[in-house]
Design a protein around this motif. Structure first.
Motif, PDB file in Angstrom:
ATOM      1  N   ALA A  50       0.835  -1.208   0.000  1.00 48.87           N
ATOM      2  CA  ALA A  50       0.000   0.000   0.000  1.00 48.87           C
ATOM      3  C   ALA A  50       0.869   1.257   0.000  1.00 48.87           C
ATOM      4  O   ALA A  50       0.600   2.210  -0.738  1.00 48.87           O
ATOM      5  CB  ALA A  50      -0.922  -0.004   1.220  1.00 48.87           C
ATOM      6  N   PHE A  91     -11.470  -8.676  -2.279  1.00 49.69           N
ATOM      7  CA  PHE A  91     -11.358  -7.560  -1.349  1.00 49.69           C
ATOM      8  C   PHE A  91      -9.963  -6.940  -1.364  1.00 49.69           C
ATOM      9  O   PHE A  91      -9.810  -5.724  -1.194  1.00 49.69           O
ATOM     10  CB  PHE A  91     -11.699  -8.047   0.066  1.00 49.69           C
ATOM     11  CG  PHE A  91     -11.490  -7.031   1.146  1.00 49.69           C
ATOM     12  CD1 PHE A  91     -12.410  -6.018   1.365  1.00 49.69           C
ATOM     13  CD2 PHE A  91     -10.353  -7.082   1.961  1.00 49.69           C
ATOM     14  CE1 PHE A  91     -12.223  -5.078   2.370  1.00 49.69           C
ATOM     15  CE2 PHE A  91     -10.153  -6.153   2.963  1.00 49.69           C
ATOM     16  CZ  PHE A  91     -11.088  -5.154   3.176  1.00 49.69           C
ATOM     17  N   PRO A 142      -9.005  -3.662  -4.044  1.00 50.24           N
ATOM     18  CA  PRO A 142      -9.554  -2.345  -3.668  1.00 50.24           C
ATOM     19  C   PRO A 142      -9.102  -1.902  -2.284  1.00 50.24           C
ATOM     20  O   PRO A 142      -8.961  -0.698  -2.023  1.00 50.24           O
ATOM     21  CB  PRO A 142     -11.072  -2.555  -3.709  1.00 50.24           C
ATOM     22  CG  PRO A 142     -11.279  -4.020  -3.612  1.00 50.24           C
ATOM     23  CD  PRO A 142     -10.099  -4.646  -4.259  1.00 50.24           C
ATOM     24  N   ALA A 143      -8.849  -2.863  -1.385  1.00 51.13           N
ATOM     25  CA  ALA A 143      -8.360  -2.498  -0.056  1.00 51.13           C
ATOM     26  C   ALA A 143      -6.964  -1.886  -0.144  1.00 51.13           C
ATOM     27  O   ALA A 143      -6.654  -0.922   0.560  1.00 51.13           O
ATOM     28  CB  ALA A 143      -8.337  -3.729   0.855  1.00 51.13           C
ATOM     29  N   LEU A 144      -6.111  -2.428  -1.019  1.00 47.49           N
ATOM     30  CA  LEU A 144      -4.768  -1.878  -1.203  1.00 47.49           C
ATOM     31  C   LEU A 144      -4.834  -0.460  -1.785  1.00 47.49           C
ATOM     32  O   LEU A 144      -4.109   0.437  -1.342  1.00 47.49           O
ATOM     33  CB  LEU A 144      -3.948  -2.780  -2.122  1.00 47.49           C
ATOM     34  CG  LEU A 144      -3.396  -4.067  -1.493  1.00 47.49           C
ATOM     35  CD1 LEU A 144      -2.816  -4.975  -2.565  1.00 47.49           C
ATOM     36  CD2 LEU A 144      -2.348  -3.745  -0.438  1.00 47.49           C
ATOM     37  N   ILE A 145      -5.707  -0.260  -2.764  1.00 50.65           N
ATOM     38  CA  ILE A 145      -5.858   1.076  -3.357  1.00 50.65           C
ATOM     39  C   ILE A 145      -6.379   2.057  -2.324  1.00 50.65           C
ATOM     40  O   ILE A 145      -5.896   3.193  -2.207  1.00 50.65           O
ATOM     41  CB  ILE A 145      -6.789   1.010  -4.579  1.00 50.65           C
ATOM     42  CG1 ILE A 145      -6.152   0.156  -5.687  1.00 50.65           C
ATOM     43  CG2 ILE A 145      -7.095   2.412  -5.111  1.00 50.65           C
ATOM     44  CD1 ILE A 145      -7.065  -0.099  -6.867  1.00 50.65           C
ATOM     45  N   GLY A 146      -7.386   1.620  -1.553  1.00 52.22           N
ATOM     46  CA  GLY A 146      -7.921   2.486  -0.506  1.00 52.22           C
ATOM     47  C   GLY A 146      -6.871   2.830   0.536  1.00 52.22           C
ATOM     48  O   GLY A 146      -6.782   3.973   0.994  1.00 52.22           O
ATOM     49  N   SER A 147      -6.049   1.848   0.905  1.00 48.79           N
ATOM     50  CA  SER A 147      -4.989   2.097   1.889  1.00 48.79           C
ATOM     51  C   SER A 147      -3.946   3.067   1.350  1.00 48.79           C
ATOM     52  O   SER A 147      -3.442   3.922   2.084  1.00 48.79           O
ATOM     53  CB  SER A 147      -4.323   0.768   2.273  1.00 48.79           C
ATOM     54  OG  SER A 147      -5.244  -0.099   2.908  1.00 48.79           O
ATOM     55  N   PRO A 164      -8.153  -3.670   7.360  1.00 47.31           N
ATOM     56  CA  PRO A 164      -8.320  -4.583   6.212  1.00 47.31           C
ATOM     57  C   PRO A 164      -7.801  -5.989   6.497  1.00 47.31           C
ATOM     58  O   PRO A 164      -8.421  -6.983   6.098  1.00 47.31           O
ATOM     59  CB  PRO A 164      -7.508  -3.903   5.102  1.00 47.31           C
ATOM     60  CG  PRO A 164      -7.458  -2.475   5.471  1.00 47.31           C
ATOM     61  CD  PRO A 164      -7.402  -2.462   6.973  1.00 47.31           C
ATOM     62  N   TRP A 191     -16.318  -4.174   4.074  1.00 50.98           N
ATOM     63  CA  TRP A 191     -16.359  -3.857   2.646  1.00 50.98           C
ATOM     64  C   TRP A 191     -16.449  -2.352   2.396  1.00 50.98           C
ATOM     65  O   TRP A 191     -16.281  -1.892   1.269  1.00 50.98           O
ATOM     66  CB  TRP A 191     -17.532  -4.585   1.976  1.00 50.98           C
ATOM     67  CG  TRP A 191     -17.219  -6.039   1.801  1.00 50.98           C
ATOM     68  CD1 TRP A 191     -17.511  -7.051   2.664  1.00 50.98           C
ATOM     69  CD2 TRP A 191     -16.518  -6.631   0.714  1.00 50.98           C
ATOM     70  NE1 TRP A 191     -17.044  -8.246   2.176  1.00 50.98           N
ATOM     71  CE2 TRP A 191     -16.432  -8.022   0.973  1.00 50.98           C
ATOM     72  CE3 TRP A 191     -15.965  -6.141  -0.466  1.00 50.98           C
ATOM     73  CZ2 TRP A 191     -15.804  -8.913   0.097  1.00 50.98           C
ATOM     74  CZ3 TRP A 191     -15.341  -7.025  -1.339  1.00 50.98           C
ATOM     75  CH2 TRP A 191     -15.265  -8.393  -1.053  1.00 50.98           C
ATOM     76  N   PRO A 226     -12.386   0.093   1.886  1.00 49.20           N
ATOM     77  CA  PRO A 226     -11.714   0.730   0.746  1.00 49.20           C
ATOM     78  C   PRO A 226     -12.185   2.153   0.469  1.00 49.20           C
ATOM     79  O   PRO A 226     -11.476   2.916  -0.186  1.00 49.20           O
ATOM     80  CB  PRO A 226     -12.063  -0.210  -0.427  1.00 49.20           C
ATOM     81  CG  PRO A 226     -12.271  -1.542   0.215  1.00 49.20           C
ATOM     82  CD  PRO A 226     -12.940  -1.224   1.528  1.00 49.20           C
ATOM     83  N   GLY A 286     -10.130   5.558   2.040  1.00 50.67           N
ATOM     84  CA  GLY A 286      -9.113   6.312   1.313  1.00 50.67           C
ATOM     85  C   GLY A 286      -9.681   7.493   0.546  1.00 50.67           C
ATOM     86  O   GLY A 286      -9.269   8.648   0.777  1.00 50.67           O
TER      87      GLY A 286
END
Length: 268
Positions: free
Chosen positions: A79, A154, A157-162, A225, A239, A242, A245
């Motif tokens: 991230a 999951f 999108p979790a990595l992008i949000g982080s 996450p 969910w 994400p 961010g």
């Protein structure tokens, strides 16, 4: 609507052109690029090795096993590297404000923030992505986590949000340079504190967990996450993580714009 889309396409084209020019300028000295990548690889691998040795000696901490903590570290490493890929240039904003270099971006026919984002390329960031992804994948395998379809869906999108949480924190802090001319030290402090995101939040006292969940939201980078990825929670609210961010990045951009409105050059 059509004019807005045309403006966005124009800004994107200019930003990508700036990225390509910056990248090509770095390749003028390919030896330096190679050495930088080798150095980054050695640093990333040695850091991961020291981390694994330390955890293997302790057997885990605060209910987190070696594999689970390694997964958290791998996730936050990826991230942070994704943030570094696009948003690394925002760290230069305090210096730009103090020196007046920001003026050069204000007279160009596109968004100043977009130019700042895309005009600085870190050629060795892929090392962190590869090492972090490898650490995350290996740790999830050894942790025995149930990598079901929903979990695998999951993770991206979790990595992008982080990454956007990292971006929001750094942009907000560097935007304060419009009011605080010695903001560089505060920006460097947040940069150093990024490593706090690699520790399970259960390691910290409750009051600090509250701080890391609100004022300085490191908990949203990896801890929350990874609770779902590692099967430590089944809450359906994960969910929505994400979205943290983008929701945090928006006020950071508004703070940047407000500071830009009051900017009047080095004499201000």
């Amino acid at each position: 609507m059509a004019e807005t889309l045309a403006g966005l396409r124009k800004s994107a084209g200019i930003a990508l052109l700036a990225t390509r020019m910056n990248f090509r300028s770095q390749l003028v000295h390919p030896g330096e690029v190679v050495l930088a990548n080798v150095g980054a690889l050695v640093q990333a691998v040695s850091g991961a090795a020291v981390f694994m040795l330390a955890l293997s000696a302790s057997g885990g901490i605060h209910g987190w096993t070696l594999a689970e903590w390694a997964a958290l570290t791998g996730f936050t490493t990826v991230a942070r590297a994704l943030w570094n890929t696009v948003f690394f240039g925002t760290l230069d904003i305090p210096d730009m404000v103090r020196s007046g270099e920001l003026d050069h971006y204000l007279v160009r026919p596109t968004s100043p923030l977009a130019l700042i984002l895309f005009s600085k390329v870190d050629t060795d960031v892929w090392i962190e992505i590869v090492v972090g992804a490898g650490m995350l994948g290996g740790a999830l395998h050894f942790s025995g986590a149930d990598l079901s379809g929903p979990v695998l869906l999951f993770i991206p999108p979790a990595l992008i949000g982080s990454a956007l949480v990292f971006a929001a924190m750094h942009l907000a802090v560097t935007a304060l340079s419009f009011w605080l001319r010695q903001d560089a030290m505060l920006s460097m402090l947040i940069w150093r504190l990024d490593s706090f995101a690699q520790l399970p939040m259960s390691f910290y006292p409750r009051w600090l967990l509250t701080v890391f969940s609100t004022v300085v939201p490191f908990a949203f980078v990896g801890y929350f996450p990874c609770l779902y990825i590692l099967g430590r929670t089944e809450s359906p609210f994960v969910w929505a993580l994400p979205l943290a961010g983008p929701l945090l990045f928006l006020p950071a951009v508004l703070l940047w714009r407000r500071g830009l409105d009051r900017y009047a050059g080095t004499g201000s």
